[in-house]
Design an enzyme around this catalytic site. Structure first.
Site, PDB file in Angstrom:
ATOM      1  N   ASP A 199      35.170 -16.171 -24.723  1.00 22.86           N
ATOM      2  CA  ASP A 199      35.961 -15.442 -25.713  1.00 22.86           C
ATOM      3  C   ASP A 199      35.070 -14.992 -26.876  1.00 22.86           C
ATOM      4  O   ASP A 199      34.265 -15.773 -27.387  1.00 22.86           O
ATOM      5  CB  ASP A 199      37.062 -16.387 -26.228  1.00 22.86           C
ATOM      6  CG  ASP A 199      38.059 -15.702 -27.128  1.00 22.86           C
ATOM      7  OD1 ASP A 199      38.678 -14.729 -26.680  1.00 22.86           O
ATOM      8  OD2 ASP A 199      38.224 -16.138 -28.287  1.00 22.86           O
ATOM      9  N   GLU A 239      33.621 -11.449 -23.112  1.00 26.24           N
ATOM     10  CA  GLU A 239      34.134 -10.428 -23.995  1.00 26.24           C
ATOM     11  C   GLU A 239      33.021 -10.175 -25.014  1.00 26.24           C
ATOM     12  O   GLU A 239      32.683 -11.064 -25.795  1.00 26.24           O
ATOM     13  CB  GLU A 239      35.381 -10.998 -24.673  1.00 26.24           C
ATOM     14  CG  GLU A 239      36.117 -10.032 -25.521  1.00 26.24           C
ATOM     15  CD  GLU A 239      37.260 -10.698 -26.269  1.00 26.24           C
ATOM     16  OE1 GLU A 239      38.330 -10.106 -26.328  1.00 26.24           O
ATOM     17  OE2 GLU A 239      37.070 -11.804 -26.813  1.00 26.24           O
TER      18      GLU A 239
HETATM   19  C1  GLC Z   1      40.194 -12.609 -27.699  1.00 26.19           C
HETATM   20  C2  GLC Z   1      41.464 -12.770 -26.919  1.00 26.19           C
HETATM   21  C3  GLC Z   1      42.635 -12.545 -27.824  1.00 26.19           C
HETATM   22  C4  GLC Z   1      42.580 -13.536 -28.955  1.00 26.19           C
HETATM   23  C5  GLC Z   1      41.229 -13.483 -29.652  1.00 26.19           C
HETATM   24  C6  GLC Z   1      41.048 -14.672 -30.546  1.00 26.19           C
HETATM   25  O1  GLC Z   1      40.039 -11.328 -28.182  1.00 26.19           O
HETATM   26  O2  GLC Z   1      41.451 -11.909 -25.827  1.00 26.19           O
HETATM   27  O3  GLC Z   1      43.852 -12.652 -27.161  1.00 26.19           O
HETATM   28  O4  GLC Z   1      43.576 -13.266 -29.900  1.00 26.19           O
HETATM   29  O5  GLC Z   1      40.163 -13.532 -28.739  1.00 26.19           O
HETATM   30  O6  GLC Z   1      40.791 -15.806 -29.774  1.00 26.19           O
END
Ligand code: GLC
Length: 535
Positions: A199, A239
């Site tokens: 994440d 991500e």
């Molecule tokens: C990422 C997740 C999202 C979340 C954020 C904070 O972007 O995909 O859903 O709110 O991280 O953890």
């Protein structure tokens, strides 16, 4: 060296709490997911990515973690998790779990201790300041949070949060936090996960760079080393929402992340759909950095968040808004759309198939969200991004067959009205219908897996001479596959100059019947697509 297995795989994303409820308490659970593995195997996915199922106050869909090494009591137990892994592996399905180490929940024992006691050993797990105005970090939720700093009465200082104020950022420069990350990864790897979805990796790197660390990517290499030490088939799916010229650094020297979500392709895919032209897609594919041997793009259409349009220009973003989110309530954070694909396309089956046919054929690993295979819709009455997180629609029974609870309301309402209502749109109905979208997904996913030219071969774009049509040739050993897509609402015929199949071409997947390929000439219906293979 063999290419990594995941290059020929399809990943399926699941929010366990909205997928399937085995104990009738209104929340999906690990036992319910285990029951559904046969369905997922039939669908043809190779790998599951589970969104956070950890203990959490659930104010951010579980991304507000209160214990990284446990299971939310409504979702199950560690024994249930072990059982899920064993059953998934028995069916040849790998499991990735979310690694959320950019921040914790305010309810995490580390933060409770850190805020309450200046002498706490956890104080430096977080990032504090007395002068928030001196810092310029933006918040990732600009319309929800004014600033990434919030004053904490108990601590008498301000803490950093790149997301919601209830998600204080971890100080990843602290060696003890690094040790916690390692311990969390080892904990899940020992329980049999194949890897992690990392994440917000961009903020991990950014925070280290801000402390003056001369090697802010080292943390990602440490993560890779942990995974590689435990498994030869390990995967880190990250991500990394950064500028295009910074993306390559997240693959590193084939020693950081294996897979990066392709936010650029996604935004440009929607621009292409809005313009009814293919060139935004071909253009962005030409601009992306090269991937290393052991890595690839993770392509997706929609995920559990907003459709993120931040990497388009203001004009391009407005075009997409205009086409797919004309109403303010459909937009979020000033940069995105909180709808699922089928409602954006007004349920037009031709365009939905076109989009997923592209997703499954473009270079990269496709990631499908639960319910995409049914063409599930959204519920704009739910707040923020919860609009796209409604329960899985299994059957026309009460609660869409997601939960048999009679005493408690399901965690989130099922979609019960309109063209996407569960009574007509559900797994049971679609399994019974050879022509359903679910059946289409089963065929398309099988085909992608069998025709390894896409996942494991060499691919290149072919000149079509038509900005509305995109054509790609994939080759591996003596086999070849041509995929061609018409993004426009008019019939098209293109002649491919360099089309020389090394065998009789065979029509493998298409929106309709077509006259056989004649030399390099191919016809396409409005929004039509064709996969033609040989060898
Ligand atoms: C990422 C997740 C999202 C979340 C954020 C904070 O972007 O995909 O859903 O709110 O991280 O953890």
């Amino acid at each position: 060296m063999e290419p990594p297995w995941f290059k020929n795989a399809a990943i399926y994303c699941i929010a366990v709490e909205t997928f399937r409820d085995a104990n009738a308490d209104g929340w999906g659970d690990l036992a319910g997911l285990t029951e559904a593995l046969g369905y997922l195997e039939e669908l043809g996915v190779d790998c599951l990515w589970l969104e956070p199922f950890y203990p959490s106050p659930m104010r951010d869909n579980g991304y507000d973690v209160a214990d990284h090494r446990g299971v939310h009591p409504r979702i199950g137990t560690l024994a249930d998790f072990d059982h899920l892994i064993a059953e998934a592996n028995r069916r040849g399905i790998a499991v990735l779990v979310d690694l959320v180490v950019n921040h914790t929940s305010v309810e995490h024992p580390w933060f409770r201790s850190a805020r309450a006691d200046p002498g706490s050993e956890y104080r430096d797990y977080y990032i504090w300041t007395d002068e928030p105005q001196a810092h310029r970090e933006p918040n990732a939720m600009p319309t929800e949070q004014d600033s990434p700093w919030t004053y904490d009465e108990a601590a008498g200082r301000w803490y950093l949060h790149r997301f919601y104020a209830h998600e204080p950022d971890l100080n990843v420069a602290n060696p003890r936090v690094r040790q916690e990350i390692r311990a969390t990864m080892e904990f899940w790897l020992e329980r049999g996960v194949t890897g992690f979805r990392v994440d917000a990796s961009q903020f991990l790197v950014q925070k280290l760079a801000e402390t003056g660390d001369s090697d802010p990517h080292r943390l990602l290499r440490e993560m890779r080393a942990i995974v590689s030490r435990c498994r030869t088939d390990g995967v880190l799916l990250a991500e990394a929402d950064v500028e295009i010229d910074q993306l390559q650094a997240f693959f590193g020297n084939d020693d950081e992340m294996h897979l990066l979500f392709n936010f650029y392709l996604d935004a440009n895919l929607f621009l292409a759909l809005a313009r009814k032209r293919a060139d935004p897609v071909s253009r962005i594919l030409g601009q992306l950095p090269a991937v290393p041997r052991g890595g690839h793009w993770a392509n997706f259409v929609r995920n559990q968040d907003e459709l993120n349009l931040s990497h388009l220009s203001d004009e391009e973003r407005d075009e997409v808004f205009e086409a797919f989110a004309p109403r303010e309530q459909e937009r979020i954070f000033g940069r995105g759309i909180r709808r699922r694909l089928p409602p954006m396309l007004e349920g037009d089956r031709r365009r939905i198939e076109l989009v997923y046919s592209l997703l499954l054929s473009l270079p990269g690993v496709p990631v499908i969200g639960y319910g995409d295979e049914l063409g599930m819709g959204d519920d704009l009455e739910l707040a923020e991004r919860y609009s796209v997180r409604t329960p899985m629609q299994w059957s026309p029974a009460a609660n869409a067959g997601f939960s048999e609870t009679t005493t408690e309301a399901p965690l989130r309402p099922v979609i019960a009205r309109g063209p996407f209502a569960y009574e007509r749109l559900n797994v049971e109905a679609q399994l019974a219908d050879e022509h359903s979208l679910l059946r289409w997904f089963q065929r398309a996913l099988r085909l992608r897996r069998e025709r390894t030219e896409i996942g494991l071969g060499e691919s290149r774009m072919l000149e079509t001479g038509d900005p509305t049509v995109i054509a790609q040739l994939c080759e591996r050993d003596r086999r070849g596959l041509l995929t061609i897509h018409n993004l426009s609402d008019e019939p098209r015929a293109v002649t491919l100059a360099t089309f020389e199949p090394a065998g009789p071409p065979e029509e493998l997947l298409a929106d309709d019947d077509y006259a056989p390929v004649d030399g390099g000439r191919l016809e396409l219906h409005p929004y039509g697509y064709r996969w033609v293979g040989w060898g």
